[in-house]
Write a protein that holds these residues in place. Structure first.
Motif, PDB file in Angstrom:
ATOM      1  N   MET A 146       0.780  -0.921   0.334  1.00 24.04           N
ATOM      2  CA  MET A 146      -0.014   0.422   0.081  1.00 24.04           C
ATOM      3  C   MET A 146       0.627   1.612   0.110  1.00 24.04           C
ATOM      4  N   ASN A 147       1.767   1.152   1.361  1.00 27.62           N
ATOM      5  CA  ASN A 147       2.133   2.319   0.648  1.00 27.62           C
ATOM      6  C   ASN A 147       4.071   2.139   0.499  1.00 27.62           C
ATOM      7  N   TYR A 148       3.853   2.210  -1.461  1.00 30.10           N
ATOM      8  CA  TYR A 148       4.826   1.189  -1.778  1.00 30.10           C
ATOM      9  C   TYR A 148       6.132   2.217  -1.973  1.00 30.10           C
ATOM     10  N   PRO A 149       6.314   3.569  -1.376  1.00 28.02           N
ATOM     11  CA  PRO A 149       7.652   4.550  -1.314  1.00 28.02           C
ATOM     12  C   PRO A 149       8.262   3.238  -0.214  1.00 28.02           C
ATOM     13  N   ALA A 150       7.193   4.004   1.134  1.00 27.64           N
ATOM     14  CA  ALA A 150       8.027   3.565   2.114  1.00 27.64           C
ATOM     15  C   ALA A 150       8.648   1.795   2.173  1.00 27.64           C
ATOM     16  N   PHE A 151       7.380   1.278   1.118  1.00 28.96           N
ATOM     17  CA  PHE A 151       8.420  -0.500   0.742  1.00 28.96           C
ATOM     18  C   PHE A 151       9.502  -0.206   0.055  1.00 28.96           C
ATOM     19  N   GLN A 152       9.983   0.491  -0.224  1.00 23.65           N
ATOM     20  CA  GLN A 152      10.846   0.663  -1.244  1.00 23.65           C
ATOM     21  C   GLN A 152      11.493   1.122  -0.703  1.00 23.65           C
ATOM     22  N   ALA A 153      12.055   1.717   0.283  1.00 28.02           N
ATOM     23  CA  ALA A 153      13.115   2.165   1.015  1.00 28.02           C
ATOM     24  C   ALA A 153      13.173   1.688   1.985  1.00 28.02           C
TER      25      ALA A 153
ATOM     26  N   ILE B 269       8.758  10.016   1.580  1.00 24.98           N
ATOM     27  CA  ILE B 269       8.653  11.463   0.697  1.00 24.98           C
ATOM     28  C   ILE B 269       7.567  12.185   1.488  1.00 24.98           C
ATOM     29  N   ASP B 270       7.011  11.594   2.756  1.00 26.85           N
ATOM     30  CA  ASP B 270       6.295  13.121   3.249  1.00 26.85           C
ATOM     31  C   ASP B 270       6.369  12.643   4.978  1.00 26.85           C
TER      32      ASP B 270
ATOM     33  N   GLY C  20      -7.306  10.218   4.598  1.00 26.08           N
ATOM     34  CA  GLY C  20      -7.325  10.457   3.907  1.00 26.08           C
ATOM     35  C   GLY C  20      -7.435  12.582   3.158  1.00 26.08           C
ATOM     36  N   LYS C  21      -6.727  12.886   1.883  1.00 23.53           N
ATOM     37  CA  LYS C  21      -6.279  13.983   1.238  1.00 23.53           C
ATOM     38  C   LYS C  21      -6.450  13.795  -0.380  1.00 23.53           C
ATOM     39  N   PRO C  22      -7.328  14.059  -1.517  1.00 25.44           N
ATOM     40  CA  PRO C  22      -7.030  13.976  -2.653  1.00 25.44           C
ATOM     41  C   PRO C  22      -6.203  14.748  -3.266  1.00 25.44           C
ATOM     42  N   ASP C  23      -5.800  16.250  -1.991  1.00 27.01           N
ATOM     43  CA  ASP C  23      -4.706  17.006  -2.495  1.00 27.01           C
ATOM     44  C   ASP C  23      -3.567  17.249  -1.702  1.00 27.01           C
ATOM     45  N   GLY C  24      -3.527  16.190  -0.155  1.00 24.08           N
ATOM     46  CA  GLY C  24      -2.703  16.532   0.205  1.00 24.08           C
ATOM     47  C   GLY C  24      -1.280  15.780   0.183  1.00 24.08           C
ATOM     48  N   THR C  25      -0.502  15.638   0.968  1.00 24.90           N
ATOM     49  CA  THR C  25       1.002  15.068   0.681  1.00 24.90           C
ATOM     50  C   THR C  25       0.460  13.277  -0.361  1.00 24.90           C
ATOM     51  N   VAL C  26       1.470  12.940  -0.906  1.00 25.67           N
ATOM     52  CA  VAL C  26       1.510  11.185  -0.890  1.00 25.67           C
ATOM     53  C   VAL C  26       0.892  10.642  -0.791  1.00 25.67           C
ATOM     54  N   THR C  27       1.022  10.054   0.816  1.00 24.13           N
ATOM     55  CA  THR C  27       0.218   9.280   1.816  1.00 24.13           C
ATOM     56  C   THR C  27      -0.680   9.305   1.528  1.00 24.13           C
TER      57      THR C  27
ATOM     58  N   GLY D  59       4.875   9.789   5.993  1.00 25.22           N
ATOM     59  CA  GLY D  59       3.151   9.909   6.824  1.00 25.22           C
ATOM     60  C   GLY D  59       3.552   8.551   6.808  1.00 25.22           C
ATOM     61  N   ASN D  60       2.809   7.968   8.123  1.00 26.79           N
ATOM     62  CA  ASN D  60       2.185   6.791   8.893  1.00 26.79           C
ATOM     63  C   ASN D  60       1.037   6.635   7.454  1.00 26.79           C
ATOM     64  N   MET D  61       0.889   5.366   6.627  1.00 26.41           N
ATOM     65  CA  MET D  61      -0.366   5.068   5.750  1.00 26.41           C
ATOM     66  C   MET D  61      -1.235   4.591   6.950  1.00 26.41           C
ATOM     67  N   ASN D  62      -0.672   3.808   8.536  1.00 27.33           N
ATOM     68  CA  ASN D  62      -1.893   3.094   9.026  1.00 27.33           C
ATOM     69  C   ASN D  62      -2.540   4.902  10.175  1.00 27.33           C
ATOM     70  N   ARG D  63      -2.151   6.034   9.509  1.00 24.30           N
ATOM     71  CA  ARG D  63      -2.552   7.345  10.417  1.00 24.30           C
ATOM     72  C   ARG D  63      -2.722   7.780   9.973  1.00 24.30           C
ATOM     73  N   SER D  64      -3.443   7.795   8.840  1.00 22.03           N
ATOM     74  CA  SER D  64      -3.626   8.861   7.092  1.00 22.03           C
ATOM     75  C   SER D  64      -5.003   9.084   7.156  1.00 22.03           C
ATOM     76  N   PHE D  65      -5.957   8.072   6.864  1.00 23.50           N
ATOM     77  CA  PHE D  65      -6.887   8.155   6.597  1.00 23.50           C
ATOM     78  C   PHE D  65      -8.259   8.843   7.303  1.00 23.50           C
TER      79      PHE D  65
END
Length: 334
Positions: free
Chosen positions: A95-102, A109-110, A120-127, A112-118
């Motif tokens: 799900m959090n592909y940038p974190a998975f790659q890193a 990138i930001d 979410g925002k369509p105009d927010g950070t990448v996460t 962002g903790n995916m499991n604390r980001s819901f």
């Protein structure tokens, strides 16, 4: 509804969620950066659909340093045959592909903790943009959601499948039926420290059946924990009626986390020595671990004690600990 939720998601899918057959593609999120002005984050996704039936949304890599889920889901994506499916399976191994790659818990990138980001925002950070897409596009498609977790680099767990206590008892009971079907060595009635912004909460508030896991940790996967994940996801699909065949039964020990007394937090920094191993019984007020100051020799360690009777189900990893870190988690067998 907040105004930003009315805006379209910037993410586009290269797969058609309504088409029968097998599709392997991407969720493409535009991301302009120094090395690619018109670049994108490309999140792998597979959709396997055959006629009518329930939809299972299978996710891993919610945190990027947890590997049992991605192993099981990349494996499932290459093996699943549409002819064997009745309904639809949506597979997102990371799900959090940038974190998975890193290989990090949060996004490089930001942060962002995916499991604390819901939600979410369509105009927010990448996460936040990824979370928004799951909130508004993928979760509404799902009947059952299985989200794989393990301890990452900072915790180690007994391998368990879990669901939560919910206000809707029928929804709760169905979730625990799937936990039972998953067939992990341990099955947990799970208590969260903080549910705000969680993927779990977003799914459950929509009335979805949500099941999760903690299958080990230490920033890697073992042959045992990967096999538990692989068997468990197939069992969930069989229990949902998406795959034919009998659930591969396995004995499981049922655990409960009845209160915040389950958690023991470090109040001091230093070298942690555990006096109890995972799965062992602990009595209330017993010493679970010692924390040695590392700045000088000859100083007595600080003791971390249990606040209840129970089994040690999680412990801090690796060897140094900081104030506020979760040192240990206990649960009671039921």
């Amino acid at each position: 509804m907040r105004e930003h939720h009315l805006r379209p998601s910037p993410i586009s899918a290269t797969v058609d969620f309504e088409a029968d057959g097998i599709q392997h593609g991407f969720l493409r999120l535009p991301y302009s950066r120094d090395d690619s002005a018109w670049g994108s984050v490309m999140i792998p996704i597979s959709v396997v659909k055959n006629g009518k039936g329930p939809t299972a949304l299978l996710t891993g890599g919610n945190h990027g340093d947890e590997y049992e889920g991605p192993i099981a889901l990349f494996d499932l994506a290459r093996k699943l045959d549409a002819a064997d499916v009745e309904g639809r399976v949506i597979i997102v191994p990371a799900m959090n592909y940038p974190a998975f790659q890193a290989q990090t818990r949060t996004s490089p990138i930001d942060r962002g903790n995916m499991n604390r980001s819901f939600p979410g925002k369509p105009d927010g950070t990448v996460t936040q943009k990824i979370a928004d897409y799951f909130q508004r596009v993928l979760l509404p498609l799902a009947d059952i959601v299985l989200d794989f977790h393990s301890g990452g680099k900072t915790l180690d767990f007994l391998p368990f499948c879990a669901a939560h206590v919910l206000p809707d008892k029928a929804q709760e009971e169905r979730a625990f039926e799937f936990v039972r079907a998953f067939g992990a060595p341990y099955s947990m009635k799970m208590l969260e420290i903080d549910t705000v912004g969680m993927y779990d909460t977003a799914a459950e508030e929509m009335g979805k059946i949500f099941v999760t896991t903690e299958l080990g940790g230490g920033g890697s996967a073992t042959a045992r924990t990967a096999s538990i994940a692989k068997r468990g996801v197939v069992n969930v699909l069989k229990h949902a009626g998406i795959l034919e065949g009998e659930v591969e039964t396995a004995s499981t020990r049922w655990l409960d986390m009845p209160s915040d007394d389950c958690f023991a937090f470090a109040e001091d920094e230093g070298l942690v020595e555990f006096l109890v191993d995972l799965g062992e019984a602990v009595a209330r007020d017993a010493v679970i671990a010692r924390v040695y100051p590392i700045g000088r020799t000859g100083v007595e360690p600080v003791e971390v004690r249990a606040r209840m009777n129970g089994l040690l189900v999680a412990r801090h990893n690796p060897g140094l600990i900081k104030p506020g870190d979760c040192c240990a988690v206990l649960a009671v067998e039921v």
